[in-house]
Design a protein around this motif. Sequence first.
Motif, short mmCIF file in Angstrom:
data_model
loop_
_atom_site.label_atom_id
_atom_site.label_comp_id
_atom_site.label_asym_id
_atom_site.label_seq_id
_atom_site.Cartn_x
_atom_site.Cartn_y
_atom_site.Cartn_z
N UNK A 53 0.92 -1.20 -0.19
CA UNK A 53 -0.06 0.10 0.01
C UNK A 53 0.89 1.16 -0.12
N UNK A 54 0.38 2.54 -0.52
CA UNK A 54 0.90 3.67 -0.61
C UNK A 54 1.90 4.04 0.96
N UNK A 55 1.08 3.94 1.94
CA UNK A 55 1.70 4.29 3.16
C UNK A 55 2.31 2.87 4.03
N UNK A 56 2.68 1.77 3.35
CA UNK A 56 3.07 0.80 4.07
C UNK A 56 4.64 0.75 4.02
N UNK A 57 5.33 0.17 5.07
CA UNK A 57 6.60 0.30 4.72
C UNK A 57 7.23 -0.75 3.73
N UNK A 58 8.37 -0.34 3.37
CA UNK A 58 8.99 -0.87 1.97
C UNK A 58 9.49 -2.23 2.43
N UNK A 59 9.27 -3.17 1.21
CA UNK A 59 9.70 -4.54 1.43
C UNK A 59 11.47 -4.74 1.76
N UNK A 60 11.80 -5.58 2.36
CA UNK A 60 13.27 -5.99 2.54
C UNK A 60 13.63 -6.98 1.64
N UNK A 61 14.95 -6.86 1.18
CA UNK A 61 15.52 -7.51 -0.10
C UNK A 61 16.78 -8.20 0.59
N UNK A 62 16.79 -9.75 0.33
CA UNK A 62 17.85 -10.48 0.60
C UNK A 62 18.31 -11.41 -0.74
N UNK A 63 19.63 -11.31 -1.03
CA UNK A 63 20.02 -12.11 -1.91
C UNK A 63 20.28 -13.55 -1.66
N UNK A 64 19.80 -14.50 -2.38
CA UNK A 64 19.69 -15.91 -2.27
C UNK A 64 20.43 -16.37 -3.47
N UNK A 65 21.72 -16.61 -3.65
CA UNK A 65 22.36 -16.87 -4.95
C UNK A 65 22.16 -16.05 -6.14
N UNK A 66 21.55 -16.30 -7.12
CA UNK A 66 21.06 -15.65 -8.07
C UNK A 66 19.72 -14.75 -7.99
N UNK A 67 19.20 -15.29 -6.96
CA UNK A 67 17.72 -14.66 -6.68
C UNK A 67 17.67 -13.42 -5.63
N UNK A 68 17.06 -12.55 -6.17
CA UNK A 68 16.87 -10.97 -5.18
C UNK A 68 15.48 -11.48 -4.75
N UNK A 69 15.41 -11.91 -3.57
CA UNK A 69 14.06 -11.97 -2.83
C UNK A 69 13.60 -10.80 -2.11
N UNK A 70 12.27 -10.26 -2.33
CA UNK A 70 11.67 -9.16 -1.70
C UNK A 70 10.70 -9.82 -0.86
N UNK A 71 10.60 -9.35 0.48
CA UNK A 71 9.80 -10.00 1.49
C UNK A 71 9.18 -8.98 2.43
N UNK A 72 8.01 -9.28 3.08
CA UNK A 72 7.24 -8.22 4.04
C UNK A 72 7.92 -8.82 5.22
N UNK A 73 8.06 -7.89 5.96
CA UNK A 73 8.89 -8.28 7.58
C UNK A 73 7.63 -7.64 8.49
#
Length: 299
Positions: A53-73
């Motif tokens: 949502x526009x007012x939600x905090x940004x996702x966090x990103x972690x690099x897992x090998x060749x994959x850039x994974x965005x997740x909600x914390x």
Amino acid sequence: MTSPKINGLQLELFAQDFFAALEPAAKPSPPPQPLFKAPPAPPRVTLPAPPRAPDAPPLRRIQLGPHALDFELRRSTRRSIGFMIDDDGLRVTAPKRITLAEIDSAIRAKQRWILTKLHERRERRALRQEKPPVQWVDGAQLPFMGAQVTLRLQQAARSRCEFDPELRELTVGVVAGLSEWQLQERVRIWFQDEAKRVFAQRLDVYAEKLDVAYRSFALSSAGTRWGSCTVEGNIRLNWRLIHFSLPLIDYVVAHELAHLREMNHSARFWATVESVYPDYDGAKTALRKRSQELPVLFA
């Protein structure tokens, strides 16, 4: 006066130059080829990410090998880190005292499971998009217990479902103003009621075969998980199993009850499953295949 030897030498050199010009130019030799070709670059895979949502905090990103994974914390009062995966991606819930570095370490420790589930979700979503959804009209075919039942819509004073096992027809009373969403809910409730009845019967059968006792049983609506069993003996079975044939239902029932003996997936666990369901490998393959073939029933 010019010497004949000099003239002859000049004529010979001229002839060599003339015929050399007529010959095609020599092609440059190709560069040496490497002994081993480098493997092709792996294809880029887009992992699903939770919408924001526009007012939600940004996702966090972690690099897992060749994959850039965005997740909600999310932070909570729970005691341990929890992972939830659905069609929108990965959501992590962690206690407030856990640091970000510890959260990243926990994700890396479970990255194989996380990436597998995310890829499964992506493939299932692609399959759903390829398959046209069921049209909720009179005569529609619905999967039930490994076969098809015919949906019959009849005008009625109140909305209810009645199943004729001989004709394999599910009749739904349609009241004035009933929306398609409400019709789907009537049918979903009927499927879930049948699932409770059938699953309870099969749990009793296989609990006796395995000589175990479970504490409770409930239905689940998990996206990719067909069943679960806790150390306390609480069993949950996905109600969508009612779409499949009885042998596939039995496999999941036997699998979960076997956890009451072995709360793992060790060789001893599979030996326990095999003792009451010998063709468990074939059932696993068939369950995966049938789940991909199911039509899109409910949005």
